[in-house]
Design an enzyme around this catalytic site. Structure first.
Site, PDB file in Angstrom:
ATOM      1  N   HIS A  42     -61.319  77.742 -85.854  1.00  0.00           N
ATOM      2  CA  HIS A  42     -61.961  77.539 -84.557  1.00  0.00           C
ATOM      3  C   HIS A  42     -61.815  78.809 -83.723  1.00  0.00           C
ATOM      4  CE1 HIS A  42     -63.490  75.467 -81.072  1.00  0.00           C
ATOM      5  NE2 HIS A  42     -62.363  75.624 -80.393  1.00  0.00           N
ATOM      6  N   CYS A  92     -68.817  77.378 -82.326  1.00  0.00           N
ATOM      7  CA  CYS A  92     -67.762  77.947 -81.485  1.00  0.00           C
ATOM      8  C   CYS A  92     -67.706  79.464 -81.623  1.00  0.00           C
ATOM      9  CB  CYS A  92     -66.410  77.338 -81.827  1.00  0.00           C
ATOM     10  SG  CYS A  92     -65.893  77.579 -83.548  1.00  0.00           S
TER      11      CYS A  92
END
Length: 480
Positions: free
Chosen positions: A420, A70
């Site tokens: 994230h 990510c």
């Protein structure tokens, strides 16, 4: 993380139709594309009724996350929607993969249009018709799923073994921008595999830092483009084709006669790549001796600015602190060449040359001595949608340059080794959240939730483009 990018460009609120009309005046296959606008590639000599390639800015594809990538997904999305960078990447000559990756060509009416001559040595491998494949297949470089309207464009394949990271990123951009659909999912597996092949730091499937990835990516592109130039010179091919990396004009500031200067005022034009022309600025460190008042300076180029943050502050306040005066005294005295001795002095950082695309990095990860590890500073730091830098030298060129925010990379999580990354990007006058495979619109009024101190996450990197850059054909024109 909170990284912002401001860039030069026309307003993103331009309509797709206006961009296509501009492209029609370009006279080449690459058309006229405005940075931050909905530039559409079109052929100035295309007969009426031929197919039109949709705007590259209209392509909203999510990226698969198959190895905790990510950090790369969020940065690559921001770079794709940095119109000057993307368009120069697509137009750049990449001789290393000339037999695999097609150069940008105008769409053709297969039944009626005469064949277009392709500039040597590039051979085109455009697919004759739309073809879907299943996303997520192991080893499938071009796997993608898509929905939405098709524009009749042909889909560029991604080579399975790109020779460089530049080629891998360029091929990924080609695949997205030529996709017949406007949205869907694309696998960046080939790009990630090449990244891991070149740098072992990114090989483990653990959480990585998006800012470190951006720095590595830009510097690697610089090295690979310069190496390609050296090989072209060695092979006697200098001057073949058009050098897009030198197509942005950036003047250097004149040095005040009162300053003694150790200069590193940016990359020489002959060595500058597209990365330098877009992202490079110059900082100058000014030191004033408090005894003789002599001012000396040292210049240092940068591709992004990393700034410290404070609780309940703003990007403007952080930039002001970045250029605040620092006293050099006691054990930190400055050696003055005029006095030939250690003296108390005043030191401060100023911007000497403004970049065309301003990337800001907020230092949210800080090493804390008492716990002997890095912690995350989830401070609330407000950021504007328009920015004018004030911490510059007095005689800087384009002192009133205005930057427009178009992208934010956000870190969600409690620490540097977990969490994230997502990106928030403005394209075609609308803000979107790119969260791996999920792409969803977000109201501009809700972006404040990412200032920090919330469950939404905190901005880590910001890209700001400035208005005034437009693409016409294969030339990038800068206007004041």
């Amino acid at each position: 993380m909170a990284k912002t990018i401001w860039r030069f460009g026309t307003q993103a609120a331009q309509s797709s139709q206006q961009s296509q009309q501009k492209g029609a005046n370009g006279g080449t296959g690459s058309g006229t594309i405005g940075a931050g606008s909905n530039g559409a590639a079109s052929n100035g000599g295309t007969p009426a009724g031929s197919l039109v390639v949709p705007s590259a800015d209209s392509k909203k594809f999510g990226f698969e996350n198959f190895a905790n990538n990510c950090y790369a997904n969020s940065v690559v999305q921001a770079l794709y929607f940095c119109s000057p960078f993307r368009d120069l990447m697509l137009q750049a000559l990449d001789e290393s993969v000339s037999q695999e990756v097609p150069q940008p060509l105008p769409p053709q009416n297969a039944a009626n249009s005469p064949p277009t001559k392709t500039p040597p040595p590039t051979s085109s491998r455009w697919k004759p018709e739309r073809k879907h494949s299943t996303a997520g297949l192991p080893g499938n470089a071009t796997s993608s799923t898509s929905t939405g309207q098709t524009g009749g464009s042909t889909l560029a394949e991604i080579p399975t073994s790109p020779p460089s990271l530049f080629s891998a990123l360029r091929s990924l951009f080609f695949h997205i921008s030529t996709h017949p659909a406007d949205k869907g999912t694309v696998s960046p597996r080939i790009f990630i595999d090449k990244l891991k092949d070149l740098n072992e730091m990114f090989r483990p499937t653990m959480h990585q830092d998006a800012h470190e990835f951006l720095n590595y990516l830009l510097n690697q592109i610089v090295e690979e483009v310069q190496e390609q130039k050296r090989q072209a010179l060695a092979n006697g091919n200098a001057g073949n084709g058009e050098d897009l990396t030198g197509s942005v004009t950036t003047g250097s500031s004149k040095t005040p006669p009162t300053l003694t200067t150790l200069s590193n005022s940016g990359t020489p034009p002959a060595e500058a790549t597209l990365v330098h022309k877009l992202f490079e600025g110059v900082l100058t460190s000014e030191t004033r001796c408090l005894t003789c008042e002599t001012v000396s300076s040292r210049d240092e180029s940068f591709l992004d600015l990393s700034i410290d943050i404070e609780q309940n502050s703003s990007v403007t306040a952080c930039l002001r602190q970045f250029s605040a005066s620092e006293m050099l005294c006691q054990k930190n005295k400055f050696f003055c060449d005029s006095c030939c001795d250690l003296q108390e002095a005043e030191k401060r950082m100023k911007i000497k040359k403004l970049p065309n695309v301003l990337a800001l990095h907020l230092k949210r990860f800080k090493y804390q001595e008492d716990v002997q590890r890095y912690i995350k500073l989830a401070y609330r730091v407000a950021f504007p949608f328009e920015l004018r830098l004030f911490n510059t030298v007095d005689d800087i060129e384009n002192a009133d340059r205005l930057y427009h925010l178009f992208g934010i990379v956000v870190h969600i999580g409690n620490g540097p080794h977990q969490g994230h990354y997502v990106s928030i990007i403005k394209t075609m006058a609308t803000w979107f959240v790119f969260d791996d495979t999920t792409v969803s619109p977000i109201a501009e009024s809700d972006i404040h939730k990412y200032f920090g101190e919330s469950n939404s996450g905190s901005a880590y990197q910001y890209p700001f483009p400035t208005p005034g850059i437009a693409f016409r054909g294969r030339r990038l024109l800068g206007s004041k």
